[in-house]
Design a protein around this motif. Structure first.
Motif, PDB file in Angstrom:
ATOM      1  N   VAL A  85       0.818  -1.214   0.000  1.00 35.41           N
ATOM      2  CA  VAL A  85       0.000   0.000   0.000  1.00 35.41           C
ATOM      3  C   VAL A  85       0.852   1.264   0.000  1.00 35.41           C
ATOM      4  O   VAL A  85       0.597   2.193  -0.745  1.00 35.41           O
ATOM      5  N   LYS A  86       1.866   1.301   0.826  1.00 34.82           N
ATOM      6  CA  LYS A  86       2.676   2.512   0.951  1.00 34.82           C
ATOM      7  C   LYS A  86       3.948   2.472   0.097  1.00 34.82           C
ATOM      8  O   LYS A  86       4.791   3.358   0.207  1.00 34.82           O
ATOM      9  N   LEU A  87       4.058   1.472  -0.760  1.00 39.27           N
ATOM     10  CA  LEU A  87       5.209   1.369  -1.644  1.00 39.27           C
ATOM     11  C   LEU A  87       5.167   2.508  -2.673  1.00 39.27           C
ATOM     12  O   LEU A  87       4.120   2.755  -3.278  1.00 39.27           O
ATOM     13  N   PRO A  88       6.283   3.219  -2.867  1.00 42.28           N
ATOM     14  CA  PRO A  88       6.285   4.300  -3.862  1.00 42.28           C
ATOM     15  C   PRO A  88       5.946   3.774  -5.261  1.00 42.28           C
ATOM     16  O   PRO A  88       6.297   2.649  -5.621  1.00 42.28           O
ATOM     17  N   ALA A  89       5.263   4.603  -6.034  1.00 39.82           N
ATOM     18  CA  ALA A  89       4.822   4.208  -7.373  1.00 39.82           C
ATOM     19  C   ALA A  89       5.987   3.775  -8.261  1.00 39.82           C
ATOM     20  O   ALA A  89       5.828   2.866  -9.079  1.00 39.82           O
ATOM     21  N   ALA A  90       7.152   4.372  -8.094  1.00 39.88           N
ATOM     22  CA  ALA A  90       8.307   4.014  -8.912  1.00 39.88           C
ATOM     23  C   ALA A  90       8.803   2.596  -8.633  1.00 39.88           C
ATOM     24  O   ALA A  90       9.335   1.932  -9.518  1.00 39.88           O
ATOM     25  N   ASP A  91       8.615   2.116  -7.398  1.00 43.92           N
ATOM     26  CA  ASP A  91       9.083   0.782  -7.022  1.00 43.92           C
ATOM     27  C   ASP A  91       8.044  -0.307  -7.264  1.00 43.92           C
ATOM     28  O   ASP A  91       8.366  -1.495  -7.204  1.00 43.92           O
ATOM     29  N   LEU A  92       6.817   0.071  -7.516  1.00 42.97           N
ATOM     30  CA  LEU A  92       5.728  -0.892  -7.618  1.00 42.97           C
ATOM     31  C   LEU A  92       5.862  -1.874  -8.796  1.00 42.97           C
ATOM     32  O   LEU A  92       5.680  -3.073  -8.595  1.00 42.97           O
ATOM     33  N   PRO A  93       6.169  -1.436 -10.022  1.00 44.35           N
ATOM     34  CA  PRO A  93       6.268  -2.400 -11.115  1.00 44.35           C
ATOM     35  C   PRO A  93       7.260  -3.534 -10.845  1.00 44.35           C
ATOM     36  O   PRO A  93       6.945  -4.703 -11.053  1.00 44.35           O
ATOM     37  N   LYS A  94       8.425  -3.190 -10.363  1.00 46.81           N
ATOM     38  CA  LYS A  94       9.445  -4.207 -10.090  1.00 46.81           C
ATOM     39  C   LYS A  94       8.977  -5.149  -8.972  1.00 46.81           C
ATOM     40  O   LYS A  94       9.158  -6.363  -9.069  1.00 46.81           O
ATOM     41  N   ALA A  95       8.377  -4.604  -7.924  1.00 44.12           N
ATOM     42  CA  ALA A  95       7.904  -5.425  -6.813  1.00 44.12           C
ATOM     43  C   ALA A  95       6.787  -6.369  -7.261  1.00 44.12           C
ATOM     44  O   ALA A  95       6.771  -7.540  -6.869  1.00 44.12           O
ATOM     45  N   LEU A  96       5.866  -5.890  -8.069  1.00 41.73           N
ATOM     46  CA  LEU A  96       4.790  -6.735  -8.569  1.00 41.73           C
ATOM     47  C   LEU A  96       5.322  -7.848  -9.468  1.00 41.73           C
ATOM     48  O   LEU A  96       4.918  -9.015  -9.321  1.00 41.73           O
ATOM     49  N   MET A  97       6.188  -7.490 -10.395  1.00 41.03           N
ATOM     50  CA  MET A  97       6.737  -8.504 -11.306  1.00 41.03           C
ATOM     51  C   MET A  97       7.506  -9.578 -10.537  1.00 41.03           C
ATOM     52  O   MET A  97       7.399 -10.765 -10.832  1.00 41.03           O
TER      53      MET A  97
END
Length: 152
Positions: free
Chosen positions: A135-147
């Motif tokens: 939820v609080k993960l920065p938008a820039a880090d989200l794609p890599k974390a999801l993948m």
């Protein structure tokens, strides 16, 4: 050119949620209807919900009075209600064809709450359930974390 499936990504905990949409590899995620979903009742502490003293009741056997404790933690009850609200939104959107695939990322207990009440339409489109709090993960880090979390 092949059609890329549209994803809805729900990032939630018991008190906050972000609903995003885009395509894989998730570099183009943007908010659905503003992106942020807050619970109808946003209490953070039990003392915001409960009174200071427990209720009292008379015993039917001997007429003595005793305290009555609540059956469930009021904050936990609000979290479950929030999970139901989110699940209904996802199922309604799935029936309306608003997305092709669904990813839900939430802490384990809240993820279980959502999965328990998730409707058949949304469940059929569920592509991944991630037991992490993004939820609080920065938008820039989200794609890599999801993948990384879904294994692509």
């Amino acid at each position: 050119m092949p059609h890329l499936p549209s994803y809805w990504v729900l990032l939630a905990d018991g008190h906050n949620a972000r609903l995003l949409e885009g395509t894989r590899p998730f570099s183009d995620l943007h908010g659905v209807e503003g992106g942020v979903i807050e619970p109808a009742l946003a209490h953070r502490f039990a003392h915001d919900v409960d009174t200071d003293r427990p209720g009292r009741s008379y015993s039917s056997a001997d007429g003595t009075r005793s305290a009555i404790e609540p059956g469930e933690d009021p904050i936990r009850a609000e979290e479950r209600a929030f999970a139901e609200d989110l699940a209904q939104r996802l199922d309604h959107a799935a029936r309306g064809g608003k997305y092709d695939r669904l990813i839900i990322a939430a802490p384990p207990r809240f993820l279980g709450d959502i999965r328990t009440v998730l409707g058949a339409s949304a469940r059929a489109k569920l592509n991944a359930a991630i037991d992490k709090d993004f939820v609080k993960l920065p938008a820039a880090d989200l794609p890599k974390a999801l993948m990384a979390a879904i294994g692509f």
